[in-house]
Design a protein around this motif. Structure first.
Motif, PDB file in Angstrom:
ATOM      1  N   LYS A  17       0.837  -1.205   0.000  1.00 36.46           N
ATOM      2  CA  LYS A  17       0.000   0.000   0.000  1.00 36.46           C
ATOM      3  C   LYS A  17       0.872   1.254   0.000  1.00 36.46           C
ATOM      4  CE  LYS A  17      -3.988  -1.932   2.458  1.00 36.46           C
ATOM      5  NZ  LYS A  17      -4.779  -1.854   3.711  1.00 36.46           N
ATOM      6  N   ASN A  18       1.918   1.249   0.815  1.00 36.49           N
ATOM      7  CA  ASN A  18       2.821   2.401   0.855  1.00 36.49           C
ATOM      8  C   ASN A  18       3.534   2.610  -0.480  1.00 36.49           C
ATOM      9  OD1 ASN A  18       2.199   3.127   3.500  1.00 36.49           O
ATOM     10  ND2 ASN A  18       3.807   1.838   4.362  1.00 36.49           N
ATOM     11  N   ASP A  19       3.886   1.518  -1.150  1.00 35.05           N
ATOM     12  CA  ASP A  19       4.506   1.625  -2.476  1.00 35.05           C
ATOM     13  C   ASP A  19       3.534   2.236  -3.478  1.00 35.05           C
ATOM     14  OD1 ASP A  19       6.857   0.539  -1.521  1.00 35.05           O
ATOM     15  OD2 ASP A  19       6.511  -1.457  -2.372  1.00 35.05           O
ATOM     16  N   GLU A  24       5.664   4.317  -6.257  1.00 33.76           N
ATOM     17  CA  GLU A  24       6.573   3.260  -6.710  1.00 33.76           C
ATOM     18  C   GLU A  24       5.839   2.217  -7.536  1.00 33.76           C
ATOM     19  OE1 GLU A  24       9.560   1.477  -4.109  1.00 33.76           O
ATOM     20  OE2 GLU A  24       9.165   3.118  -2.703  1.00 33.76           O
ATOM     21  N   LEU A  25       4.583   1.982  -7.198  1.00 34.29           N
ATOM     22  CA  LEU A  25       3.729   1.082  -7.967  1.00 34.29           C
ATOM     23  C   LEU A  25       2.565   1.892  -8.516  1.00 34.29           C
ATOM     24  CD1 LEU A  25       3.516  -2.076  -5.644  1.00 34.29           C
ATOM     25  CD2 LEU A  25       4.615  -1.941  -7.884  1.00 34.29           C
ATOM     26  N   GLY A  26       2.369   1.819  -9.814  1.00 30.04           N
ATOM     27  CA  GLY A  26       1.297   2.568 -10.446  1.00 30.04           C
ATOM     28  C   GLY A  26       0.112   1.704 -10.816  1.00 30.04           C
ATOM     29  N   VAL A  31       2.800  -6.560  -9.823  1.00 32.93           N
ATOM     30  CA  VAL A  31       3.595  -6.680  -8.599  1.00 32.93           C
ATOM     31  C   VAL A  31       4.304  -8.028  -8.602  1.00 32.93           C
ATOM     32  CG1 VAL A  31       2.085  -5.155  -7.269  1.00 32.93           C
ATOM     33  CG2 VAL A  31       1.652  -7.607  -7.258  1.00 32.93           C
ATOM     34  N   MET A  32       5.301  -8.160  -7.753  1.00 36.10           N
ATOM     35  CA  MET A  32       6.018  -9.433  -7.635  1.00 36.10           C
ATOM     36  C   MET A  32       5.024 -10.547  -7.327  1.00 36.10           C
ATOM     37  SD  MET A  32       9.515  -9.254  -5.400  1.00 36.10           S
ATOM     38  CE  MET A  32       9.322  -7.815  -4.389  1.00 36.10           C
ATOM     39  N   SER A  33       5.328 -11.727  -7.789  1.00 34.97           N
ATOM     40  CA  SER A  33       4.482 -12.872  -7.438  1.00 34.97           C
ATOM     41  C   SER A  33       4.692 -13.192  -5.961  1.00 34.97           C
ATOM     42  CB  SER A  33       4.846 -14.088  -8.294  1.00 34.97           C
ATOM     43  OG  SER A  33       6.086 -14.623  -7.868  1.00 34.97           O
ATOM     44  N   THR A  34       3.765 -13.945  -5.405  1.00 38.04           N
ATOM     45  CA  THR A  34       3.901 -14.303  -3.994  1.00 38.04           C
ATOM     46  C   THR A  34       5.167 -15.139  -3.772  1.00 38.04           C
ATOM     47  OG1 THR A  34       2.432 -16.196  -4.315  1.00 38.04           O
ATOM     48  CG2 THR A  34       1.444 -14.182  -3.466  1.00 38.04           C
ATOM     49  N   ARG A  76      -4.775   3.843  -5.709  1.00 35.52           N
ATOM     50  CA  ARG A  76      -4.142   4.991  -5.038  1.00 35.52           C
ATOM     51  C   ARG A  76      -5.200   5.942  -4.476  1.00 35.52           C
ATOM     52  NH1 ARG A  76      -1.699  10.017  -5.391  1.00 35.52           N
ATOM     53  NH2 ARG A  76       0.315  10.083  -4.314  1.00 35.52           N
ATOM     54  N   ASP A  77      -6.206   6.255  -5.275  1.00 37.15           N
ATOM     55  CA  ASP A  77      -7.264   7.157  -4.806  1.00 37.15           C
ATOM     56  C   ASP A  77      -8.001   6.563  -3.610  1.00 37.15           C
ATOM     57  OD1 ASP A  77      -6.651   9.019  -6.758  1.00 37.15           O
ATOM     58  OD2 ASP A  77      -8.184   8.288  -8.149  1.00 37.15           O
ATOM     59  N   MET A  78      -8.266   5.266  -3.670  1.00 36.52           N
ATOM     60  CA  MET A  78      -8.951   4.588  -2.580  1.00 36.52           C
ATOM     61  C   MET A  78      -8.103   4.619  -1.309  1.00 36.52           C
ATOM     62  SD  MET A  78     -10.244   0.619  -2.390  1.00 36.52           S
ATOM     63  CE  MET A  78      -8.585   0.019  -2.601  1.00 36.52           C
ATOM     64  N   LEU A  79      -6.814   4.341  -1.448  1.00 34.18           N
ATOM     65  CA  LEU A  79      -5.924   4.337  -0.292  1.00 34.18           C
ATOM     66  C   LEU A  79      -5.757   5.734   0.297  1.00 34.18           C
ATOM     67  CD1 LEU A  79      -3.203   1.843  -1.540  1.00 34.18           C
ATOM     68  CD2 LEU A  79      -4.912   1.435   0.239  1.00 34.18           C
TER      69      LEU A  79
END
Length: 122
Positions: A17-19, A24-26, A31-34, A76-79
């Motif tokens: 979430k912080n990324d 950093e994440l758009g 995202v990286m796989s688990t 991002r908007d939701m967060l």
């Protein structure tokens, strides 16, 4: 990276979430796989999967079958909206309540905030 204050899967979710919030994440970015995440941070893959599933359940990430996980377009908007709400509930409202208890007029609180803003701008 991880501490003992909360479960690791929750810390994983907060980190992602912080990324997203930092840019950093758009939107729609993979995202990286688990498994990659688990290997990189040397944690159990099930723990990483639980953190990712939490984000899917919250609508922050979405799955593309056979491809991976991606940041939801409106994540991002939701967060930001969630963090703003938490800020007012966790910081502003208790501050106002404390100001009332100790007899500080809210106008003085607002004046102090404006003063800090002016110092920041200088």
């Amino acid at each position: 990276m991880f501490d003992d204050r909360s479960p690791i899967y929750h810390q994983i979710a907060e980190s992602i979430k912080n990324d997203i919030l930092s840019g950093e994440l758009g939107a729609d970015e993979q995202v990286m796989s688990t498994n990659q995440y688990a290997a990189y941070y040397r944690i159990n893959p099930a723990t990483a999967a639980k953190g990712f599933q939490q984000l899917v359940d919250e609508g922050v990430l979405y799955k593309r079958r056979g491809i991976g996980m991606f940041v939801s377009p409106d994540a991002r908007d939701m967060l930001l909206a969630q963090r703003r709400e938490h800020f007012f509930a966790d910081v502003v409202e208790p501050m106002v309540a404390e100001a009332r208890v100790i007899g500080i007029p809210l106008d003085d609180v607002v004046a102090r905030i404006h003063s800090l803003k002016a110092e920041e701008s200088a």
